[in-house]
Design a protein around this motif. Structure first.
Motif, PDB file in Angstrom:
ATOM      1  N   LEU A  15       0.802  -1.217   0.000  1.00 26.84           N
ATOM      2  CA  LEU A  15       0.000   0.000   0.000  1.00 26.84           C
ATOM      3  C   LEU A  15       0.844   1.281   0.000  1.00 26.84           C
ATOM      4  CD1 LEU A  15      -2.778   1.238  -0.040  1.00 26.84           C
ATOM      5  CD2 LEU A  15      -2.851   1.072   2.464  1.00 26.84           C
ATOM      6  N   PHE A  16       1.803   1.408   0.940  1.00 25.63           N
ATOM      7  CA  PHE A  16       2.580   2.648   1.000  1.00 25.63           C
ATOM      8  C   PHE A  16       3.483   2.813  -0.225  1.00 25.63           C
ATOM      9  CE2 PHE A  16       6.206   5.253   2.630  1.00 25.63           C
ATOM     10  CZ  PHE A  16       5.497   6.443   2.744  1.00 25.63           C
ATOM     11  N   LEU A  85      15.079   6.760  -8.629  1.00 24.87           N
ATOM     12  CA  LEU A  85      15.967   7.808  -8.118  1.00 24.87           C
ATOM     13  C   LEU A  85      16.760   8.466  -9.241  1.00 24.87           C
ATOM     14  CD1 LEU A  85      17.286   6.113  -4.846  1.00 24.87           C
ATOM     15  CD2 LEU A  85      15.621   7.967  -5.054  1.00 24.87           C
ATOM     16  N   LEU A  86      17.257   7.669 -10.184  1.00 26.42           N
ATOM     17  CA  LEU A  86      17.985   8.267 -11.307  1.00 26.42           C
ATOM     18  C   LEU A  86      17.044   9.120 -12.152  1.00 26.42           C
ATOM     19  CD1 LEU A  86      20.527   8.678 -12.914  1.00 26.42           C
ATOM     20  CD2 LEU A  86      20.125   6.480 -14.069  1.00 26.42           C
ATOM     21  N   LEU A 216      13.192  17.200  -6.250  1.00 30.37           N
ATOM     22  CA  LEU A 216      14.288  16.891  -5.321  1.00 30.37           C
ATOM     23  C   LEU A 216      13.751  16.431  -3.969  1.00 30.37           C
ATOM     24  CD1 LEU A 216      17.023  19.642  -5.884  1.00 30.37           C
ATOM     25  CD2 LEU A 216      17.069  17.236  -6.579  1.00 30.37           C
ATOM     26  N   MET A 217      12.664  17.034  -3.501  1.00 32.02           N
ATOM     27  CA  MET A 217      12.049  16.602  -2.245  1.00 32.02           C
ATOM     28  C   MET A 217      11.544  15.163  -2.365  1.00 32.02           C
ATOM     29  SD  MET A 217       9.927  20.058  -1.234  1.00 32.02           S
ATOM     30  CE  MET A 217       8.970  19.172  -0.015  1.00 32.02           C
ATOM     31  N   MET A 218      10.956  14.847  -3.507  1.00 31.90           N
ATOM     32  CA  MET A 218      10.467  13.482  -3.732  1.00 31.90           C
ATOM     33  C   MET A 218      11.629  12.500  -3.778  1.00 31.90           C
ATOM     34  SD  MET A 218       7.433  12.272  -4.052  1.00 31.90           S
ATOM     35  CE  MET A 218       6.817  10.597  -4.245  1.00 31.90           C
ATOM     36  N   PHE A 219      12.744  12.926  -4.352  1.00 30.19           N
ATOM     37  CA  PHE A 219      13.955  12.095  -4.399  1.00 30.19           C
ATOM     38  C   PHE A 219      14.367  11.694  -2.981  1.00 30.19           C
ATOM     39  CE2 PHE A 219      18.479  11.418  -4.197  1.00 30.19           C
ATOM     40  CZ  PHE A 219      18.814  10.772  -5.376  1.00 30.19           C
ATOM     41  N   LEU A 224      14.819   7.446   1.230  1.00 27.04           N
ATOM     42  CA  LEU A 224      14.759   7.039   2.643  1.00 27.04           C
ATOM     43  C   LEU A 224      13.702   5.975   2.913  1.00 27.04           C
ATOM     44  CD1 LEU A 224      15.095  10.566   4.329  1.00 27.04           C
ATOM     45  CD2 LEU A 224      16.885   8.841   3.990  1.00 27.04           C
ATOM     46  N   THR A 225      12.964   5.568   1.884  1.00 24.87           N
ATOM     47  CA  THR A 225      11.880   4.593   2.051  1.00 24.87           C
ATOM     48  C   THR A 225      12.289   3.224   1.530  1.00 24.87           C
ATOM     49  OG1 THR A 225      10.209   6.341   1.779  1.00 24.87           O
ATOM     50  CG2 THR A 225       9.478   4.067   1.472  1.00 24.87           C
TER      51      THR A 225
END
Length: 431
Positions: A15-16, A85-86, A216-219, A224-225
């Motif tokens: 889900l997450f 991420l790339l 960048l914030m989403m990166f 970290l997830t």
């Protein structure tokens, strides 16, 4: 005998990660649809033809063709998370390159910026679509992808909203109109045009810079997830074997071509609504509101279709919606005036299910070990959005074709594209 329980659309363990990956659909939807109206903006501000301004779309969607296969190989070698991420890193880089592009006032620099930005989008789409399909059973995969793609439409709607409410109303060049609504920016003194150009290019630049910061914030969040590793085809790639299997799969092979024609039609319909409205004396900011209405229809359609697919065969729905798109496109060609604009906007309701449904149908019978490369060719098919808009722009530049407005006649190109999509739906439905 116990009845088999229906498969859940989204399993609890996914889900997450599903929410995070689905949010990426909104990110590239935003980029797509804040860029579409820029064709008309660059045409005015840079004083170039519609055909040349359409190179914005050639650069934007050409990035998909360039990077889809490298993205697939990268994902196969590493992981879905690494690909995401790339992709986000390249996306942000392209967005920030709008700063020097605006400073140098070079149209080609904007095209290069968009080209690099879409390297990132190619990674994201090559990753996110098969990732969503893998988060659960194959039985619900097409419905699951339609649900996620609805958030692509939500992002697109946000991009259109920013263009309509923030970018287009601030453009000084678009206010230089005569009593009949026709632009006369090009006839202004050079010094005045230069000052206006500096202002308008800064207006274009700023949303992309803000978008780069969001990316960048989403990166950071995804870095970290912990993301599930659902790739089951790791190991040495046998490219020849994969290509042979994909080529022998008729539904997949034709699906790649259908996706190319669909994306071409979508980009032409959404890009040239502004030119269509401009021919009726409607300014860019107001014309963009019609684009927003079109995207709202597409967004509602995707949620509706995700529900209807519980009861109706997706292949049959694709064929029926293709017919509906052809009818509306014919109206946009034949009817001169607001009736034609209504038909043009109405096409979006029928386009709503096409991209994810073609994608899901094409991959339904593809072997798991071939999914990553198979998905890459479907993403490469987005190149249709690079090839067709400049051709439509050339038709629009003719102004008049056999006594009919050229902008109306130009929609014969999307009509042909929808005809192929309809045929694909029919052939896939018949098996």
């Amino acid at each position: 005998m116990d009845e088999k329980k229906p498969s859940r659309l989204i399993e609890k363990k996914y889900l997450f990660p599903f929410v995070l990956v689905t949010s990426l659909f909104a990110l590239w939807g935003f980029a797509n649809d804040i860029t579409n109206p820029m064709v008309a903006v660059f045409q005015t501000v840079m004083e170039i033809s519609v055909a040349k301004a359409s190179m914005v779309q050639f650069a934007f969607y050409g990035g998909y063709a360039t990077m889809a296969i490298p993205a697939a190989l990268f994902i196969r070698r590493y992981s879905y998370k690494s690909g995401i991420l790339l992709g986000l890193g390249l996306y942000a880089t392209g967005a920030f390159l709008f700063i020097p592009a605006a400073a140098y006032q070079e149209f080609s620099y904007f095209c290069v910026s968009l080209y690099i930005l879409t390297f990132g989008l190619a990674f994201l789409e090559t990753t996110a679509n098969p990732y969503i399909l893998s988060m659960g059973s194959r039985e619900t995969s097409t419905r699951r992808l339609n649900f996620s793609q609805a958030f692509n439409s939500l992002g697109s709607l946000s991009g259109m909203g920013v263009a309509s409410l923030i970018v287009l109303p601030q453009l000084i060049s678009d206010t230089k109109r005569d009593a009949a609504g026709q632009l006369f920016f090009s006839s202004l003194p050079e010094a005045e045009k230069a000052a206006i150009r500096v202002h308008d290019l800064a207006v274009i630049r700023d949303p992309y810079v803000m978008l780069g910061l969001v990316v960048l914030m989403m990166f950071v969040v995804i870095a970290l997830t912990k993301m599930p590793d659902t790739i089951q085809n790791a190991g040495k790639l046998n490219a020849r074997g994969t290509l042979n299997r994909l080529w022998r799969n008729k539904v997949y092979r034709e699906g790649v071509v259908a996706e190319m024609f669909y994306v071409a039609a979508q980009i032409m319909v959404w890009t040239f609504i502004i030119q269509y409205a401009d021919n009726l004396g409607i300014n860019k900011a107001t014309a963009q509101n019609w684009n927003i209405l079109a995207m709202t229809l597409a967004l509602c359609g995707r949620f509706l279709c995700a529900f209807l697919m519980k009861y109706v065969n997706p292949r049959l729905m694709l064929m029926l919606f293709g017919i509906g798109a052809m009818v509306c496109t014919t109206g946009a060609i034949v009817v001169v005036g607001m009736g034609g604009l209504y038909c043009l906007v109405g096409i979006s309701a029928f386009m709503s299910l096409m991209f994810p449904t073609i994608y899901g149908i094409a991959l339904e019978q593809v072997e798991t070990r071939d999914t990553t490369l198979g998905a890459a060719f479907l993403v490469m098919a987005i190149v249709g959005g690079a090839l067709m808009p400049p051709l439509q722009g050339m038709v629009i530049d003719l102004q008049n074709v056999w006594g009919h407005p050229a902008v109306n006649v130009s929609f014969c190109l999307p009509l042909l594209c929808f005809a192929f999509v309809t045929l694909y739906g029919l052939r896939a439905y018949r098996g």
